[in-house]
Motif scaffolding. Structure first.
Motif, PDB file in Angstrom:
ATOM      1  N   VAL A  14       9.670  11.363  71.120  1.00 57.21           N
ATOM      2  CA  VAL A  14       8.279  11.062  71.437  1.00 57.21           C
ATOM      3  C   VAL A  14       7.574  10.743  70.129  1.00 57.21           C
ATOM      4  N   ILE A  15       6.883   9.607  70.105  1.00 58.32           N
ATOM      5  CA  ILE A  15       6.131   9.186  68.927  1.00 58.32           C
ATOM      6  C   ILE A  15       4.665   9.045  69.324  1.00 58.32           C
ATOM      7  N   GLU A  16       3.802   8.964  68.330  1.00 56.34           N
ATOM      8  CA  GLU A  16       2.401   8.635  68.573  1.00 56.34           C
ATOM      9  C   GLU A  16       2.197   7.196  68.137  1.00 56.34           C
ATOM     10  N   ALA A  17       1.329   6.454  68.823  1.00 54.78           N
ATOM     11  CA  ALA A  17       1.067   5.071  68.443  1.00 54.78           C
ATOM     12  C   ALA A  17      -0.327   4.663  68.883  1.00 54.78           C
ATOM     13  N   MET A  18      -0.911   3.751  68.124  1.00 55.82           N
ATOM     14  CA  MET A  18      -2.187   3.129  68.471  1.00 55.82           C
ATOM     15  C   MET A  18      -2.021   1.630  68.273  1.00 55.82           C
ATOM     16  N   TRP A  33      -6.892   7.320  61.239  1.00 60.43           N
ATOM     17  CA  TRP A  33      -5.744   8.096  61.724  1.00 60.43           C
ATOM     18  C   TRP A  33      -4.613   8.066  60.698  1.00 60.43           C
ATOM     19  N   HIS A  37      -3.274  11.270  57.831  1.00 59.12           N
ATOM     20  CA  HIS A  37      -1.925  11.823  57.940  1.00 59.12           C
ATOM     21  C   HIS A  37      -0.953  11.272  56.895  1.00 59.12           C
ATOM     22  N   TRP A  86       1.442  -2.516  67.074  1.00 55.98           N
ATOM     23  CA  TRP A  86       1.313  -1.085  67.311  1.00 55.98           C
ATOM     24  C   TRP A  86       1.569  -0.378  65.989  1.00 55.98           C
ATOM     25  N   ARG A  89       3.414   6.455  64.437  1.00 59.82           N
ATOM     26  CA  ARG A  89       3.681   7.643  63.624  1.00 59.82           C
ATOM     27  C   ARG A  89       5.038   8.138  64.097  1.00 59.82           C
ATOM     28  N   TYR A 107       9.604   1.419  73.710  1.00 56.18           N
ATOM     29  CA  TYR A 107       8.850   2.622  74.074  1.00 56.18           C
ATOM     30  C   TYR A 107       8.206   2.485  75.442  1.00 56.18           C
ATOM     31  N   TRP A 149       7.735  21.313  69.301  1.00 54.12           N
ATOM     32  CA  TRP A 149       7.112  20.713  68.124  1.00 54.12           C
ATOM     33  C   TRP A 149       7.523  21.535  66.917  1.00 54.12           C
TER      34      TRP A 149
END
Length: 178
Positions: A14-18, A33, A37, A86, A89, A107, A149
């Protein structure tokens, strides 16, 4: 070692993306963002002003004054992001842009029901390892059995990675961990 190509499947992570849009407020949110980080902002424009003294930071974010594109610094150098890309992270807390077609073929959205909650039991007496990295458990996902996590030692303190709990190795004495 084989002399022929072998088949491999990408592990589920699982990744984070914007997604970077043309809306300036949204671009600013993506910039903040990444900035929060990583090692923060840097001036990529120094590359053209004083190329001999310019060095890429190991992480960070900047804006290219020539065309207004966002630039993300990685250990491999700079990556320019276009509107529609995209910003990801990754599993080790790293950031990088990804073209929309590649992103959509790689994804899929994670159900909104995935919410983090504090872990219910501690492994405080054990040393934990994930793929050779020293880790500490941060939180469990309540609606995804077996996913945890973790904080990875050596990464920024706020970097968390979602990993299958079955792949975490616990050591209860120093000799076994070596």
């Amino acid at each position: 070692m084989s002399t022929k190509p072998q088949m491999f499947r990408k592990k589920p992570v699982v990744i984070e993306a914007m997604q970077l849009s043309a809306v300036l407020a949204q671009q600013h949110a993506v910039y903040q963002w990444v900035e929060q980080h990583t090692n923060g902002s840097f001036d990529v424009n120094q590359m053209w002003i004083d190329p001999e003294s310019f060095a890429w930071p190991e992480s960070g974010v900047s804006i290219d004054a020539r065309d207004g594109r966002m630039v993300i610094a990685t250990l491999e150098g700079g990556h320019w992001a276009d509107v529609g890309d995209w910003i990801i992270r990754g599993v080790m807390g790293e950031f990088y842009p990804c073209k929309p077609d590649v992103f959509l073929s790689t994804y899929e959205p994670v159900a909104a029901a995935l919410t983090r909650r504090p872990r219910s039991r501690a492994l405080s007496s054990a040393r934990l390892s994930y793929r050779g990295y020293q880790v500490t458990i941060a939180e469990e996902l309540s609606s995804v059995p077996g996913m945890v996590w973790v904080h990875v030692e050596g990464l920024r303190p706020d970097a968390e990675v979602l990993v299958p709990s079955g792949e975490i190795i616990a050591y209860w004495d120093e000799e076994a961990a070596k």
